[in-house]
Write a protein that holds these residues in place. Structure first.
Motif, mmCIF file in Angstrom:
data_model
loop_
_atom_site.group_PDB
_atom_site.id
_atom_site.type_symbol
_atom_site.label_atom_id
_atom_site.label_comp_id
_atom_site.label_asym_id
_atom_site.label_seq_id
_atom_site.Cartn_x
_atom_site.Cartn_y
_atom_site.Cartn_z
ATOM 1 N N THR A 23 0.657 -1.137 0.000
ATOM 2 C CA THR A 23 -0.112 0.008 -0.008
ATOM 3 C C THR A 23 0.769 1.286 -0.026
ATOM 4 N N HIS A 24 1.989 1.332 0.696
ATOM 5 C CA HIS A 24 2.853 2.417 0.939
ATOM 6 C C HIS A 24 3.403 2.624 -0.685
ATOM 7 N N ILE A 25 3.879 1.570 -1.263
ATOM 8 C CA ILE A 25 4.387 1.849 -2.640
ATOM 9 C C ILE A 25 3.397 2.220 -3.675
ATOM 10 N N SER A 26 2.058 1.640 -3.721
ATOM 11 C CA SER A 26 1.020 2.033 -4.528
ATOM 12 C C SER A 26 0.708 3.459 -4.326
ATOM 13 N N ILE A 27 0.676 3.891 -3.230
ATOM 14 C CA ILE A 27 -0.015 5.321 -2.892
ATOM 15 C C ILE A 27 1.565 6.158 -3.318
ATOM 16 N N TYR A 28 2.837 5.932 -3.139
ATOM 17 C CA TYR A 28 3.720 6.613 -3.723
ATOM 18 C C TYR A 28 3.851 6.930 -5.303
ATOM 19 N N ILE A 29 3.615 5.522 -5.705
ATOM 20 C CA ILE A 29 3.400 5.349 -7.455
ATOM 21 C C ILE A 29 2.404 6.570 -7.771
ATOM 22 N N ALA A 30 1.150 6.676 -7.208
ATOM 23 C CA ALA A 30 -0.069 7.247 -7.514
ATOM 24 C C ALA A 30 0.464 8.970 -7.386
ATOM 25 N N LEU A 31 1.292 9.284 -6.358
ATOM 26 C CA LEU A 31 1.692 10.449 -5.908
ATOM 27 C C LEU A 31 2.873 10.828 -7.056
#
Length: 223
Positions: A23-31
């Motif tokens: 989830t951390h990585i997914s949110i970072y990629i979205a940002l």
């Protein structure tokens, strides 16, 4: 901004950081995607619903927790806004390879740089790219009618959608400016389907005479 070097460096950090979960990585990629859309400006405003949609995150508490942790672990700088009329702001920290093969960056700018994990120069953040999204707002009612027709929804529903959001300045809840009206329209359709299902499931029970009152009464009979 060398985004390839940046991504290579940050992915290298991801593989070594055991604190992170998907989830951390997914949110970072979205940002990162929103940062790219904003032409890699040093900071930009975010919309919670939009970030959660891109990152495929369904829980608001998980979303906020991961943002705070990414900030604490120095992947981003997260400046939450408690003002409903103003979105939260994000500084994307820049990563790069400067010495040997290690991943490094700097904080600050000019001669006063301090060695650290990220580079965040402060500039005027009010210059936002207004043409970020392809379908930000419809040009007119006909465009909405065409979209609803394409999605096989009645024209009357398209007019309701257009009149509703046009009357409140194309803002979600009357507060947050719509970034992609196609997504908002699809949410409108999903909500309509839910309401229709509720009517189908609970319609008969609402019409039932629970008090069992006789409608054909003879008021001439004594009590």
């Amino acid at each position: 901004m060398n985004y390839i070097r940046h991504l290579n460096s940050v992915f290298e950090l991801f593989t070594k950081d055991s604190r992170l979960n998907p989830t951390h990585i997914s949110i970072y990629i979205a940002l990162f995607q929103l940062w790219n859309i904003n032409r890699f400006t040093d900071s930009f405003y975010i919309n919670r619903e939009e970030v959660m949609r891109i990152a495929k995150v369904g829980s608001k508490s998980t979303y906020h927790r991961c943002l705070r942790e990414l900030d604490y672990w120095k992947y981003i700088r997260y400046l939450p806004s408690h003002n409903p009329y103003k979105g939260s702001r994000v500084h994307m920290l820049k990563f790069g390879i400067t010495r040997g093969t290690s991943t490094r960056a700097t904080i600050g700018s000019g001669s006063g740089q301090v060695e650290g994990q990220a580079l965040v120069p402060y500039i005027n953040i009010n210059k936002q790219n207004k043409n970020i999204y392809k379908h930000k707002l419809p040009k007119n009612e006909n465009e909405v009618l065409d979209f609803f027709k394409k999605e096989k929804w009645p024209a009357n529903e398209a007019k309701k959608f257009f009149n509703h959001y046009n009357s409140i300045g194309w803002k979600v809840g009357g507060k947050i400016t719509i970034l992609d009206w196609h997504s908002t329209a699809k949410n409108w359709m999903l909500k309509g389907e839910e309401i229709q299902k509720e009517k189908t499931l609970h319609g008969p029970s609402q019409k039932r005479d629970n008090l069992k009152i006789t409608k054909d009464k003879d008021y001439g009979q004594p009590l």
